[in-house]
Design an enzyme around this catalytic site. Structure first.
Site, PDB file in Angstrom:
ATOM      1  N   CYS A 117       0.833  -1.213   0.000  1.00 53.65           N
ATOM      2  CA  CYS A 117       0.000   0.000   0.000  1.00 53.65           C
ATOM      3  C   CYS A 117       0.863   1.256   0.000  1.00 53.65           C
ATOM      4  CB  CYS A 117      -0.931  -0.011   1.209  1.00 53.65           C
ATOM      5  SG  CYS A 117      -1.922   1.489   1.299  1.00 53.65           S
ATOM      6  N   CYS A 159      -0.470   4.139   2.111  1.00 55.20           N
ATOM      7  CA  CYS A 159      -0.288   4.005   3.565  1.00 55.20           C
ATOM      8  C   CYS A 159       1.167   4.223   3.952  1.00 55.20           C
ATOM      9  CB  CYS A 159      -0.647   2.608   4.070  1.00 55.20           C
ATOM     10  SG  CYS A 159      -1.998   1.815   3.262  1.00 55.20           S
ATOM     11  N   ASP A 160       2.088   3.618   3.201  1.00 51.38           N
ATOM     12  CA  ASP A 160       3.474   3.543   3.665  1.00 51.38           C
ATOM     13  C   ASP A 160       4.442   4.464   2.925  1.00 51.38           C
ATOM     14  OD1 ASP A 160       2.633   1.621   5.440  1.00 51.38           O
ATOM     15  OD2 ASP A 160       3.015  -0.039   4.055  1.00 51.38           O
TER      16      ASP A 160
END
Ligand code: NDP
Length: 364
Positions: free
Chosen positions: A148, A151-152
């Site tokens: 992701c 997200c990261d």
């Protein structure tokens, strides 16, 4: 611990656009739905709100001319479902029994019985299954490997670093483009010489000076050390079989998704990949009273708007079923809550006793 028992007319599993739309409709129909969703779990990569929670700009959801952030859109969906009386439960469902109605769902300390079940459990990111990809300490998952980018990608570990995105679809293009905000360089590693991604997404990626494509390359292993995390990927050239190493500090896997249907295996009819089967004329599955909507039954469109559309359909289907009206099954037959089956040509009704009667209107 005492086991609490809950009874409902409608239970919805999943809180993405499909589940929340089903909740809005069934709540407005006074069915006081209970919506169950998985708790936040970083290891299993679950987030209430579904895949839009890990998306940035949503530019194609009608009604938002300037676009809207995925999490903000889902918060609006949720508030709308709450406003009409949806109840929410964040727990893992451990088992379901769909053999008879009411259907029974089990969580760690609750038993939930429901007359109708709407499954909107979505789909999850797929993994390559190569050495180095597993969660730390076995591999580098969480220490340089992610599925992701949204997200990261912004994490300090990936800033000004060389990153690899694996895949050739829209997700890979989107993630690669997003990562160029932070990375010094993004390599898109694809197993073929042609992308699957839509033209507009390809062109955005081709135009981006920070993105370089590595064609015809299969990832064999993700390399690294516990101390430094990811240091590279070992690739195999599909044309000549040669192995080579591409140095990088992070790897983002973007090779598609798997429907979240393990809980229903052996109970609901699925396609070979695991998507629940419905026939498009309704959201009914092969089990009367169980409906499926969103990505869990859609391997083709997979959009927030189509998920919301089928979420609406499943709430209307559940409502019809509870109102003793016939609902079309994947087989083309219609069934009622009493267990009457109406043949595909709509001419006959087969009663639960086996008696066959005409479905033709009486002559004047
Ligand atoms: P896709 O199934 O479209 O693409 C998956 C990609 O990963 C393919 O290029 C495939 O290769 C590759 N792949 C699959 N398995 C492996 C493997 N084991 N090893 C190496 N490569 C592999 O998935 P996406 O998640 O990209 O997209 C899913 C849907 O979501 C699509 O309909 C897409 O249009 C949509 N989407 C739309 C977005 C938007 O509009 N903003 C953003 C993201 C997704 P191959 O091509 O060889 O099969």
């Amino acid at each position: 611990m005492a086991t609490e028992e809950i009874r409902r007319q409608v239970v919805i599993i999943g809180s993405g656009p499909a589940g929340l739309t089903a909740a809005i409709y069934s709540a407005r129909a006074n069915l006081t739905p209970l919506l169950i969703d998985a708790p936040v779990d970083t290891e299993k990569q679950t987030t209430p709100g579904g895949q839009l929670m890990i998306t940035t700009d949503v530019e194609n959801y009608p009604g938002f001319a300037k676009g809207i952030e995925g999490p903000e859109l889902m918060m609006e969906f949720r508030k709308q479902a709450e406003r009409f009386g949806t109840e929410f439960l964040e727990e893992w469902i451990t088992k379901v029994d769909l053999q008879e109605r009411p259907f029974t769902l089990y969580t760690e300390n609750k038993i939930i019985r429901t007359e109708t079940l709407i499954i909107a459990s979505g789909a999850s990111a797929k993994w390559l299954g190569v050495p180095g990809e597993a969660k730390t300490p076995v591999g580098f998952g969480g220490n340089g490997v992610s599925a992701c980018a949204t997200c990261d990608g912004p994490l300090p570990a990936f800033r000004n670093k060389r990153l690899v995105v694996v895949g050739g679809g829209d997700t890979a293009m989107e993630e690669a483009t997003f990562l160029t905000r932070y990375a010094s360089k993004v390599y898109v590693v694809h197993r073929r010489e042609k992308l699957r991604a839509s033209k507009i997404m390809q062109e955005k990626a081709f135009r981006n000076e920070k993105i370089e494509f590595v064609w015809n390359a299969d990832v064999q292993e993700i390399l690294g050390t516990a101390e430094h995390g990811v240091t590279g990927v070992r690739l195999r050239n599909g044309s000549d079989g040669e192995h080579f190493t591409l140095e990088c500090e992070g790897v983002f896997i973007a090779i598609g998704h798997k429907p979240n249907t393990d809980l229903f295996k052996g109970q609901i009819d699925m396609d070979p990949v695991g998507y629940l089967l419905t026939n498009g004329h309704s959201t009914a599955t092969n089990i009367p009273g169980v409906f499926a909507c969103g990505d869990v039954q859609d391997s083709v469109y997979r959009q927030a708007i189509t998920a919301a559309g089928t979420g609406c359909m499943s709430a209307i289907d559940a409502e019809r079923f509870l109102d003793h009206l016939p609902v079309e099954m994947p087989s083309g037959e219609e069934v009622t809550i009493e267990g009457e089956h109406i043949t595909v040509d709509r001419k006959l009704i087969i009663e639960p006793t086996g008696e066959v009667i005409s479905n033709e209107p009486a002559p004047d």
